[in-house]
Design a protein around this motif. Structure first.
Motif, PDB file in Angstrom:
ATOM      1  N   ASP A  25      -0.583 -29.847 -57.015  1.00 15.75           N
ATOM      2  CA  ASP A  25      -0.902 -29.190 -58.280  1.00 15.75           C
ATOM      3  C   ASP A  25      -2.045 -28.199 -58.102  1.00 15.75           C
ATOM      4  OD1 ASP A  25      -0.593 -29.066 -61.276  1.00 15.75           O
ATOM      5  OD2 ASP A  25      -2.689 -29.706 -61.142  1.00 15.75           O
ATOM      6  N   ASP A  26      -3.023 -28.534 -57.275  1.00 18.30           N
ATOM      7  CA  ASP A  26      -4.146 -27.616 -57.026  1.00 18.30           C
ATOM      8  C   ASP A  26      -3.666 -26.302 -56.409  1.00 18.30           C
ATOM      9  OD1 ASP A  26      -5.998 -29.422 -58.038  1.00 18.30           O
ATOM     10  OD2 ASP A  26      -6.534 -30.207 -56.049  1.00 18.30           O
ATOM     11  N   HIS A  27      -2.690 -26.373 -55.522  1.00 18.35           N
ATOM     12  CA  HIS A  27      -2.131 -25.144 -54.941  1.00 18.35           C
ATOM     13  C   HIS A  27      -1.492 -24.269 -56.023  1.00 18.35           C
ATOM     14  CE1 HIS A  27      -1.888 -27.624 -51.094  1.00 18.35           C
ATOM     15  NE2 HIS A  27      -2.672 -26.593 -50.777  1.00 18.35           N
ATOM     16  N   ILE A  28      -0.757 -24.898 -56.923  1.00 18.05           N
ATOM     17  CA  ILE A  28      -0.073 -24.143 -57.985  1.00 18.05           C
ATOM     18  C   ILE A  28      -1.085 -23.497 -58.915  1.00 18.05           C
ATOM     19  CG2 ILE A  28       1.602 -24.264 -59.867  1.00 18.05           C
ATOM     20  CD1 ILE A  28       2.659 -24.836 -56.919  1.00 18.05           C
ATOM     21  N   ARG A  29      -2.140 -24.232 -59.276  1.00 19.20           N
ATOM     22  CA  ARG A  29      -3.171 -23.653 -60.148  1.00 19.20           C
ATOM     23  C   ARG A  29      -3.866 -22.482 -59.458  1.00 19.20           C
ATOM     24  NH1 ARG A  29      -0.533 -27.094 -62.592  1.00 19.20           N
ATOM     25  NH2 ARG A  29       0.571 -25.150 -62.820  1.00 19.20           N
ATOM     26  N   GLU A  30      -4.099 -22.607 -58.146  1.00 23.21           N
ATOM     27  CA  GLU A  30      -4.706 -21.495 -57.407  1.00 23.21           C
ATOM     28  C   GLU A  30      -3.773 -20.288 -57.398  1.00 23.21           C
ATOM     29  OE1 GLU A  30      -6.448 -20.297 -53.006  1.00 23.21           O
ATOM     30  OE2 GLU A  30      -6.159 -22.407 -53.483  1.00 23.21           O
ATOM     31  N   LEU A  31      -2.491 -20.521 -57.231  1.00 22.54           N
ATOM     32  CA  LEU A  31      -1.516 -19.436 -57.274  1.00 22.54           C
ATOM     33  C   LEU A  31      -1.565 -18.713 -58.619  1.00 22.54           C
ATOM     34  CD1 LEU A  31       0.890 -17.895 -56.041  1.00 22.54           C
ATOM     35  CD2 LEU A  31       2.368 -19.721 -56.923  1.00 22.54           C
ATOM     36  N   GLU A  32      -1.667 -19.476 -59.690  1.00 20.66           N
ATOM     37  CA  GLU A  32      -1.750 -18.864 -61.017  1.00 20.66           C
ATOM     38  C   GLU A  32      -3.025 -18.036 -61.184  1.00 20.66           C
ATOM     39  OE1 GLU A  32       0.772 -22.127 -63.604  1.00 20.66           O
ATOM     40  OE2 GLU A  32      -1.389 -22.418 -63.356  1.00 20.66           O
ATOM     41  N   ARG A  33      -4.137 -18.546 -60.677  1.00 21.28           N
ATOM     42  CA  ARG A  33      -5.428 -17.862 -60.835  1.00 21.28           C
ATOM     43  C   ARG A  33      -5.572 -16.654 -59.918  1.00 21.28           C
ATOM     44  NH1 ARG A  33      -7.182 -22.967 -60.358  1.00 21.28           N
ATOM     45  NH2 ARG A  33      -8.079 -22.583 -58.300  1.00 21.28           N
ATOM     46  N   ARG A  34      -5.212 -16.847 -58.644  1.00 19.43           N
ATOM     47  CA  ARG A  34      -5.512 -15.831 -57.631  1.00 19.43           C
ATOM     48  C   ARG A  34      -4.300 -15.010 -57.215  1.00 19.43           C
ATOM     49  NH1 ARG A  34      -8.706 -18.023 -52.869  1.00 19.43           N
ATOM     50  NH2 ARG A  34      -9.187 -15.824 -52.722  1.00 19.43           N
ATOM     51  N   HIS A  35      -3.110 -15.411 -57.672  1.00 18.49           N
ATOM     52  CA  HIS A  35      -1.859 -14.699 -57.384  1.00 18.49           C
ATOM     53  C   HIS A  35      -1.385 -14.891 -55.951  1.00 18.49           C
ATOM     54  CE1 HIS A  35      -3.169 -13.013 -61.116  1.00 18.49           C
ATOM     55  NE2 HIS A  35      -4.155 -12.359 -60.525  1.00 18.49           N
ATOM     56  N   VAL A  36      -2.082 -15.713 -55.211  1.00 19.38           N
ATOM     57  CA  VAL A  36      -1.703 -16.033 -53.837  1.00 19.38           C
ATOM     58  C   VAL A  36      -2.321 -17.390 -53.511  1.00 19.38           C
ATOM     59  CG1 VAL A  36      -3.686 -14.903 -52.752  1.00 19.38           C
ATOM     60  CG2 VAL A  36      -1.562 -15.129 -51.472  1.00 19.38           C
ATOM     61  N   VAL A  37      -1.677 -18.124 -52.639  1.00 17.66           N
ATOM     62  CA  VAL A  37      -2.235 -19.395 -52.202  1.00 17.66           C
ATOM     63  C   VAL A  37      -1.919 -19.571 -50.718  1.00 17.66           C
ATOM     64  CG1 VAL A  37      -0.201 -20.776 -52.839  1.00 17.66           C
ATOM     65  CG2 VAL A  37      -2.429 -21.866 -52.689  1.00 17.66           C
ATOM     66  N   ILE A  38      -2.870 -20.099 -50.000  1.00 16.45           N
ATOM     67  CA  ILE A  38      -2.672 -20.400 -48.583  1.00 16.45           C
ATOM     68  C   ILE A  38      -2.626 -21.915 -48.447  1.00 16.45           C
ATOM     69  CG2 ILE A  38      -3.678 -20.282 -46.279  1.00 16.45           C
ATOM     70  CD1 ILE A  38      -4.963 -17.598 -47.214  1.00 16.45           C
ATOM     71  N   VAL A  39      -1.564 -22.393 -47.863  1.00 22.77           N
ATOM     72  CA  VAL A  39      -1.396 -23.827 -47.648  1.00 22.77           C
ATOM     73  C   VAL A  39      -1.503 -24.061 -46.146  1.00 22.77           C
ATOM     74  CG1 VAL A  39       0.067 -25.833 -48.034  1.00 22.77           C
ATOM     75  CG2 VAL A  39       0.122 -23.915 -49.664  1.00 22.77           C
ATOM     76  N   GLU A 112       4.678 -27.325 -63.486  1.00 24.08           N
ATOM     77  CA  GLU A 112       4.638 -26.441 -64.655  1.00 24.08           C
ATOM     78  C   GLU A 112       3.945 -25.121 -64.370  1.00 24.08           C
ATOM     79  OE1 GLU A 112       3.028 -28.812 -67.833  1.00 24.08           O
ATOM     80  OE2 GLU A 112       4.819 -30.088 -67.889  1.00 24.08           O
ATOM     81  N   TYR A 113       4.342 -24.534 -63.276  1.00 19.78           N
ATOM     82  CA  TYR A 113       3.842 -23.202 -62.916  1.00 19.78           C
ATOM     83  C   TYR A 113       4.180 -22.247 -64.039  1.00 19.78           C
ATOM     84  CZ  TYR A 113       3.934 -18.679 -60.485  1.00 19.78           C
ATOM     85  OH  TYR A 113       3.750 -17.380 -60.115  1.00 19.78           O
ATOM     86  N   SER A 114       3.204 -21.503 -64.517  1.00 19.99           N
ATOM     87  CA  SER A 114       3.488 -20.557 -65.597  1.00 19.99           C
ATOM     88  C   SER A 114       3.835 -19.206 -65.025  1.00 19.99           C
ATOM     89  CB  SER A 114       2.317 -20.473 -66.564  1.00 19.99           C
ATOM     90  OG  SER A 114       1.144 -20.012 -65.920  1.00 19.99           O
ATOM     91  N   LYS A 115       2.887 -18.541 -64.411  1.00 19.63           N
ATOM     92  CA  LYS A 115       3.167 -17.266 -63.773  1.00 19.63           C
ATOM     93  C   LYS A 115       1.907 -16.775 -63.085  1.00 19.63           C
ATOM     94  CE  LYS A 115       2.184 -14.504 -67.857  1.00 19.63           C
ATOM     95  NZ  LYS A 115       2.676 -13.468 -68.725  1.00 19.63           N
TER      96      LYS A 115
END
Length: 119
Positions: A25-39, A112-115
């Motif tokens: 879930d933390d990765h998804i929230r970061e994706l929403e905030r920063r528009h990119v996520v590194i896993v 529940e990824y929004s965008k």
């Protein structure tokens, strides 16, 4: 079927349980905030080495792109999880990578990824 290949599947059909212990879930929230996520550490060094070997084994099946000579020329191969080329499968490591990628939409829905957007 939503493509000419007749192979489109819904996110639930593409679920890959091992991905649930990687993407959080933390990765998804970061994706929403920063528009990119590194896993980090999705593939071990061994998995990565075997996946690269699997891709190298498929080189003879690649085709040249149809771009004109004024743009980059690439070798192209479409790869799907269930494909078989000349009676061979793609190799376990490459299939694992495909399943990881295909499983992402399921987890986006689960968390529940929004965008994410850049504007």
């Amino acid at each position: 079927a939503r493509t000419d290949l007749g192979d489109a599947q819904g996110a639930r059909d593409c679920r890959y349980p091992p991905l649930s212990s990687i993407l959080t879930d933390d990765h998804i929230r970061e994706l929403e905030r920063r528009h990119v996520v590194i896993v980090d550490n999705v593939l071990s060094d061994v998995d990565l080495r075997y996946a690269r070997e699997n891709v190298k084994a498929l080189r003879s099946h690649m085709e040249k792109s149809v771009n004109d000579t004024s743009v980059r020329q690439d070798m192209i191969l479409s790869v799907r999880e269930g494909d078989h080329l000349d009676g061979r499968d793609h190799g376990d490591a490459l299939v694992h990578c495909i399943r990881l990628l295909r499983g992402i939409p399921y987890l986006l829905g689960k968390f529940e990824y929004s965008k994410s957007h850049s504007f």
